[in-house]
Motif scaffolding. Structure first.
Motif, PDB file in Angstrom:
ATOM      1  N   ASP A 610       0.827  -1.210   0.000  1.00 23.48           N
ATOM      2  CA  ASP A 610       0.000   0.000   0.000  1.00 23.48           C
ATOM      3  C   ASP A 610       0.859   1.258   0.000  1.00 23.48           C
ATOM      4  O   ASP A 610       0.524   2.249  -0.659  1.00 23.48           O
ATOM      5  CB  ASP A 610      -0.931  -0.006   1.218  1.00 23.48           C
ATOM      6  CG  ASP A 610      -1.948  -1.126   1.164  1.00 23.48           C
ATOM      7  OD1 ASP A 610      -2.208  -1.623   0.057  1.00 23.48           O
ATOM      8  OD2 ASP A 610      -2.474  -1.511   2.228  1.00 23.48           O
ATOM      9  N   ILE A 611       1.971   1.217   0.750  1.00 21.20           N
ATOM     10  CA  ILE A 611       2.853   2.388   0.793  1.00 21.20           C
ATOM     11  C   ILE A 611       3.428   2.673  -0.590  1.00 21.20           C
ATOM     12  O   ILE A 611       3.445   3.824  -1.049  1.00 21.20           O
ATOM     13  CB  ILE A 611       3.976   2.154   1.832  1.00 21.20           C
ATOM     14  CG1 ILE A 611       3.397   2.170   3.253  1.00 21.20           C
ATOM     15  CG2 ILE A 611       5.071   3.201   1.696  1.00 21.20           C
ATOM     16  CD1 ILE A 611       4.383   1.708   4.308  1.00 21.20           C
ATOM     17  N   CYS A 612       3.912   1.641  -1.262  1.00 18.72           N
ATOM     18  CA  CYS A 612       4.455   1.835  -2.616  1.00 18.72           C
ATOM     19  C   CYS A 612       3.390   2.372  -3.567  1.00 18.72           C
ATOM     20  O   CYS A 612       3.657   3.269  -4.376  1.00 18.72           O
ATOM     21  CB  CYS A 612       5.021   0.520  -3.135  1.00 18.72           C
ATOM     22  SG  CYS A 612       6.473  -0.073  -2.234  1.00 18.72           S
ATOM     23  N   HIS A 613       2.198   1.853  -3.450  1.00 19.00           N
ATOM     24  CA  HIS A 613       1.120   2.333  -4.319  1.00 19.00           C
ATOM     25  C   HIS A 613       0.761   3.780  -3.994  1.00 19.00           C
ATOM     26  O   HIS A 613       0.529   4.594  -4.901  1.00 19.00           O
ATOM     27  CB  HIS A 613      -0.100   1.425  -4.177  1.00 19.00           C
ATOM     28  CG  HIS A 613       0.036   0.136  -4.920  1.00 19.00           C
ATOM     29  ND1 HIS A 613      -0.978  -0.431  -5.657  1.00 19.00           N
ATOM     30  CD2 HIS A 613       1.081  -0.717  -5.063  1.00 19.00           C
ATOM     31  CE1 HIS A 613      -0.580  -1.556  -6.201  1.00 19.00           C
ATOM     32  NE2 HIS A 613       0.673  -1.752  -5.845  1.00 19.00           N
ATOM     33  N   ASP A 614       0.714   4.094  -2.700  1.00 18.96           N
ATOM     34  CA  ASP A 614       0.365   5.471  -2.310  1.00 18.96           C
ATOM     35  C   ASP A 614       1.418   6.461  -2.791  1.00 18.96           C
ATOM     36  O   ASP A 614       1.080   7.542  -3.294  1.00 18.96           O
ATOM     37  CB  ASP A 614       0.218   5.554  -0.786  1.00 18.96           C
ATOM     38  CG  ASP A 614      -0.971   4.765  -0.269  1.00 18.96           C
ATOM     39  OD1 ASP A 614      -1.880   4.483  -1.080  1.00 18.96           O
ATOM     40  OD2 ASP A 614      -0.995   4.421   0.926  1.00 18.96           O
ATOM     41  N   ARG A 615       2.699   6.105  -2.630  1.00 17.52           N
ATOM     42  CA  ARG A 615       3.742   7.010  -3.107  1.00 17.52           C
ATOM     43  C   ARG A 615       3.694   7.155  -4.627  1.00 17.52           C
ATOM     44  O   ARG A 615       3.922   8.245  -5.167  1.00 17.52           O
ATOM     45  CB  ARG A 615       5.121   6.502  -2.682  1.00 17.52           C
ATOM     46  CG  ARG A 615       5.327   6.306  -1.198  1.00 17.52           C
ATOM     47  CD  ARG A 615       4.894   7.489  -0.355  1.00 17.52           C
ATOM     48  NE  ARG A 615       5.523   8.736  -0.745  1.00 17.52           N
ATOM     49  CZ  ARG A 615       5.272   9.912  -0.194  1.00 17.52           C
ATOM     50  NH1 ARG A 615       4.364   9.990   0.784  1.00 17.52           N
ATOM     51  NH2 ARG A 615       5.887  10.999  -0.595  1.00 17.52           N
TER      52      ARG A 615
END
Length: 979
Positions: A610-615
């Motif tokens: 999720d963090i990679c997608h959000d960034r």
């Protein structure tokens, strides 16, 4: 105190109701004796008929049979002052005690047992025969009359004396505190000194004092008399006391002699053996003290050893050593003064280790996540990681994964920042001194540069997630190893409990045999002795002089320490990375906590995705601020969409769960792209229709190739072939599955636009439903707009056409038929890409098909209406006369030929025939109406002949047209049928 008048010196019965029987017997012997009368008429006497009216409180007269020696709490002279009170009260009559005396309650002694009737049961059984014998003797031997008379005389005299005492002194509730009682006993009239009556009052007071002294003397005499009656029993008790003293003296001499003999026996037989046992015990105590000192020396080295372990990052070993030392301090070395502060020091050291482990884990996470992102997913220092995780689990620091999560967020930000910096530094067009912000520098990139940057970020994120997955899998494997160890330990404990239950039976038998003085070998055969019993026997039969442990090694206490520390059993386990670890049993973590921790670690991997997608979403939004993504053409957006879809699938494969943020951002951009894509093409179609002159256009070869590719079963835009296209000439008609279609240029471009919609759906599956809606809107717009321009004659004002010809109408109809031909193909294309629950959207194509067919039918009706109005105009002036053919029929045939010439090359032969059949039906209707108006009938007359000749001319000309030679005109219908 003294007993009452009813006492008798004659022995009484000793049964369970001895007191009551004694009273009954005395009544029988002294029937004339009655209770003492009141001698004070001023006091209330109460109810004479109720003998129990004065028994609510203690009374010396009424309760004389219940008196015991425990009531004697005061001296005799003081008790004689007020014989009615069971307790003394403070008053000014108390001369011996003083005015400050306070009566207290004596607490019963704890050393005297509580005596009940059961204690006298044996005595009653022994005395009952004697009592019966005594009764028989008493009945035989009659008492002497002299004794009875003397006793009766004495009793009557005592009764007469006691009657002189006022009854008020005998009341149970006698108390001088009561004002009435005080005034009755001591009238104030005797103490008044007023009016010169002092001498008389003094005499009265003296008389009152003498009177009270007389009452006291009477009572004392009666008490002394009662005591004299029991003098024989007193002297008997004294005689028994002397005999008891003699017995005690003899017993004391016997005991002294016995002690002397025992002392001699002790010196001869026991003193030596006991000295041997005492020395053996002293030796064992010395060994224990020596081992205790060795253990203290070992414990004293705990802190330096812990420091040495911490210097090599052996946190688990340091914690195990601290735990073992704490246990030894609490069990083996409890109360040692020199170690009184060691426990608190170890606790502080343990807290320090907790902080060191957390800091070490934070450093490890930072180093692991920030190392160069090459195509290498190896775990960084796996042994160090496993050791840290075991230590954190041992200390119940179950939230350590949150530290790793925070580092993931920071690292993801740094990855994007570093990629942007590296890319910007390689682009010469961007001046970093002028444009300072990275976001502004990124917005200066063109699409290929920005696309390469995004592709680089996605590749870095993929490696980043693979590393996180490998690290978290190692951590989860450690957690599962601890969980597996807990389960094995629990199973082992259950097995040991079952075995101990069996051994308890053997131990019970061994204890019984030992207690009975038997040898175990006598009870069991050589091969029948159980293992547990043999061990027990070997321990019990150990000689006191034998050493439990070697003097050069740790002895009993140290062995005990090892046994106490043996709770921390260790077992070897190997992690998936091949790291062997020793797992101790003192990790007091429940299965629920371990499972929850494993789930949280797995959730951390999902959070990493999720963090990679959000960034990535923030990176996209930063580039999309100036409308950059909305300005992309179809090919660029498709390329971008495929890159993002690939990254999404890679992350789903790595992490095992879908992340919706980047997919949602892609869907949002796709929706914007669809809106822009649709608006551009709708605007283009609108401009084409507004400039369309509705003339047949030539069909370029590329459009024919486009149609041919669709005919092969695939809807896609073919690759351009410039060389081959230049050699081929445009065709007059568009060939679709063997049929010729005359079209306008707008429809050719519309077909290409439709195929672009379908191609876009293949490239971006997520926009299928939006594209279907937009394509339906486009087809409806073409249908409605073409209807306005052709049928509605809008082209006259928009394009400047002089009139809407039949050729324009036929060409419009043929164009609509071409679109209708492709609607089922388009429908099947979208149906293959929709979810079953979305099939309801396909109804849009059914509505569009119906609208197109209705439009085509309206065009056909318009063509028929044009000829119908012509027939009405010409045939209304028709007259049956020579010459033949008439001018009317020649004009009609001329107009029919023009109609045929206009539509024959545009419409298929079948449609042309059907259209002319409808036109012929309209012609027959108008001709029939005109003949009826002219009263021309089919009677074979001259008029009939003229009409027949004209009709034959019409039929011949019509059937002479191309493709209409086989048309059945059925001209007989023009005549009225005879009834």
């Amino acid at each position: 105190m003294a007993s009452s008048h009813s006492s008798s010196p004659v022995p009484q019965s000793n049964s369970s109701d001895a007191f009551f029987k004694k009273e009954m017997d005395s009544t029988k012997r002294f029937r004339p004796v009655q209770s003492l009368p009141d001698v004070c008429p001023k006091e209330p006497t109460g109810n004479a008929g109720n003998p129990n009216n004065l028994r609510d409180s203690p009374s010396l007269v009424a309760d004389q049979q219940k008196w015991t020696i425990y009531h004697s709490k005061v001296n005799l002279p003081a008790a004689l002052n007020d014989p009615r009170l069971a307790k003394r009260e403070s008053d000014f009559f108390t001369k011996t005690w003083g005015v400050d005396f306070v009566d207290t309650e004596v607490t019963p002694s704890f050393y005297l047992p509580q005596i009940t009737k059961e204690h006298f049961a044996l005595y009653q059984q022994e005395i009952t025969p004697r009592e019966k014998a005594h009764e028989r003797c008493k009945n035989i031997c009659t008492p002497k009359d002299t004794f009875d008379r003397t006793l009766l005389h004495t009793h009557d005299k005592s009764r007469t004396d006691l009657e002189q005492v006022p009854k008020i002194f005998m009341k149970p509730d006698f108390a001088l505190e009561d004002s009435l009682t005080f005034n009755a006993v001591l009238p104030w009239s005797h103490f008044s000194t007023a009016g010169g009556k002092g001498n008389r009052d003094a005499a009265s007071s003296k008389l009152l004092q003498e009177k009270l002294s007389h009452y006291l003397d009477i009572v004392e005499v009666n008490i002394a008399h009662q005591i004299s009656l029991r003098s024989e029993a007193f002297f008997h008790a004294m005689t028994s006391q002397h005999e008891l003293q003699d017995y005690l003296r003899k017993t004391s001499q016997a005991v002294k002699l016995l002690r002397e003999k025992i002392s001699k026996i002790d010196k001869v037989m026991c003193e030596g053996s006991l000295r041997v046992l005492r020395l053996s015990l002293t030796r064992n105590n010395c060994i224990k003290a020596y081992n205790k000192l060795k253990l203290m020396a070992t414990v004293h080295q705990t802190q330096p050893t812990v420091q040495l372990l911490l210097s090599t990052s052996e946190y688990v070993g340091a914690l195990d050593l601290i735990a073992t030392t704490q246990e030894v301090l609490q069990q083996e070395l409890q109360g040692i003064h020199s170690f009184r502060h060691l426990g608190s020091q170890l606790c502080e050291l343990e807290k320090l280790i907790d902080k060191m482990m957390i800091a070490e884990f934070s450093t490890y996470a930072r180093n692991d996540l920030n190392r160069p992102l090459e195509d290498d997913c190896q775990i960084l220092e796996e042994e160090r990681l496993v050791s840290l995780v075991f230590g954190l689990l041992k200390q119940r620091k179950l939230n350590f994964y949150e530290i790793y999560g925070d580092e993931m967020i920071n690292t993801a930000k740094n990855i994007i920042k570093q990629c942007v910096v590296n890319t910007v530094s390689q682009i010469e067009e961007i001046d970093t001194e002028v444009v300072v912000k990275l976001a502004d520098q990124m917005r200066m990139m063109n699409f290929p540069q920005w696309f390469d940057l995004l592709k680089n970020i996605f590749s870095k994120f993929t490696i980043f997630l693979k590393r996180i997955k490998a690290t978290l899998n190692t951590i989860r494997s450690v957690v599962f190893l601890v969980l597996d160890k807990n389960q094995k330990t629990r199973d082992l404990e259950d097995t040991l409990q079952k075995n101990s239950a069996k051994e308890n039976t053997v131990d019970t038998e061994v204890a019984y045999l030992t207690h009975e003085g038997m040898f175990i070998s006598d009870a069991f055969g050589d091969g029948e002795l159980p293992a547990g019993a043999a061990d027990t026997a070997s321990q019990r039969n150990t000689s006191p002089n034998s050493e439990p442990c070697s003097s050069d090694s740790v002895s009993e206490p140290e062995c005990a320490t090892d046994s106490s520390s043996s709770k921390e059993h260790t077992s070897s386990s190997i992690t998936p990375g091949g790291v062997e670890m020793m797992i101790s049993d003192d990790m007091k973590l429940t299965d629920l906590e371990l499972v929850r921790l494993a789930n949280n670690i797995q959730e951390l991997l999902y959070n990493a995705s999720d963090i990679c997608h959000d960034r990535s979403v923030k990176f996209l939004m930063a580039r999309a601020k100036d409308g950059f993504l909305e300005k992309l053409n179809s090919n660029e957006f498709v390329t971008l969409s495929r890159l993002m879809e690939g990254f999404i699938l890679d992350t789903e494969q790595i992490c095992g769960r879908k992340s919706m943020s980047l997919r949602g951002a892609l869907q949002s951009q796709a929706n914007r792209f669809v809106n822009r894509f649709h608006e551009e093409r709708k605007t283009k179609l609108s401009l084409l229709l507004d400039n369309e002159r509705w003339k047949q256009a030539e069909v370029p070869a590329e459009f024919q190739d486009l149609v041919d590719s669709v005919s092969d079963g695939r809807i896609s835009l073919p690759d351009k072939k410039p060389t081959a296209t230049e050699e081929r000439k445009p065709a007059e008609f568009l060939i679709v599955e063997g049929q010729k279609y005359a079209t306008v240029g707008t429809v050719l471009l519309l077909i290409r636009i439709i195929l672009e919609y379908c191609q876009c759906v293949d490239n971006i599956p997520s926009i299928t439903t939006d594209m279907l809606t937009r394509l339906s809107d486009l087809l409806k717009y073409f249908n409605s707009r073409s209807c306005q321009l052709v049928l509605g004659a809008g082209a006259l004002q928009v394009v400047g056409l002089k009139t809407i010809t039949t050729k324009n109408l036929a060409l419009s109809s043929r164009c609509l038929q071409l679109i209708v031909h492709y609607i089922p193909i388009i429908r099947a294309h979208f149906e293959a890409r929709l979810q079953p629950k979305q099939f309801s959207m396909l109804r849009h194509f059914d509505h569009i098909t119906k609208d197109y067919h209705d439009h085509i039918s309206e065009i056909s009706a318009k063509l028929v209406a044009i000829m119908d109005s012509l027939f009405d105009k010409l045939l209304s002036k028709y007259e049956v006369k020579a010459p033949v053919p008439s001018a009317c029929f020649r004009n009609i045939c001329k107009q029919m030929a023009k109609m045929h010439e206009a539509i024959y090359d545009l419409l298929p032969e079948e449609q042309t025939q059907m259209l002319f059949l409808r036109i012929n039906a309209s012609y027959k209707l108008h001709l029939k109406r005109q003949l009826a108006h002219l009263n021309v009938v089919n009677d074979g007359g001259p008029l009939n002949g003229l009409v027949t000749s004209d009709v034959a001319f019409y039929t011949g000309n019509l059937q002479a047209l191309k493709g209409l030679n086989s048309l059945d005109l059925n001209m007989a219908e023009i005549w009225e049928q005879k009834r």
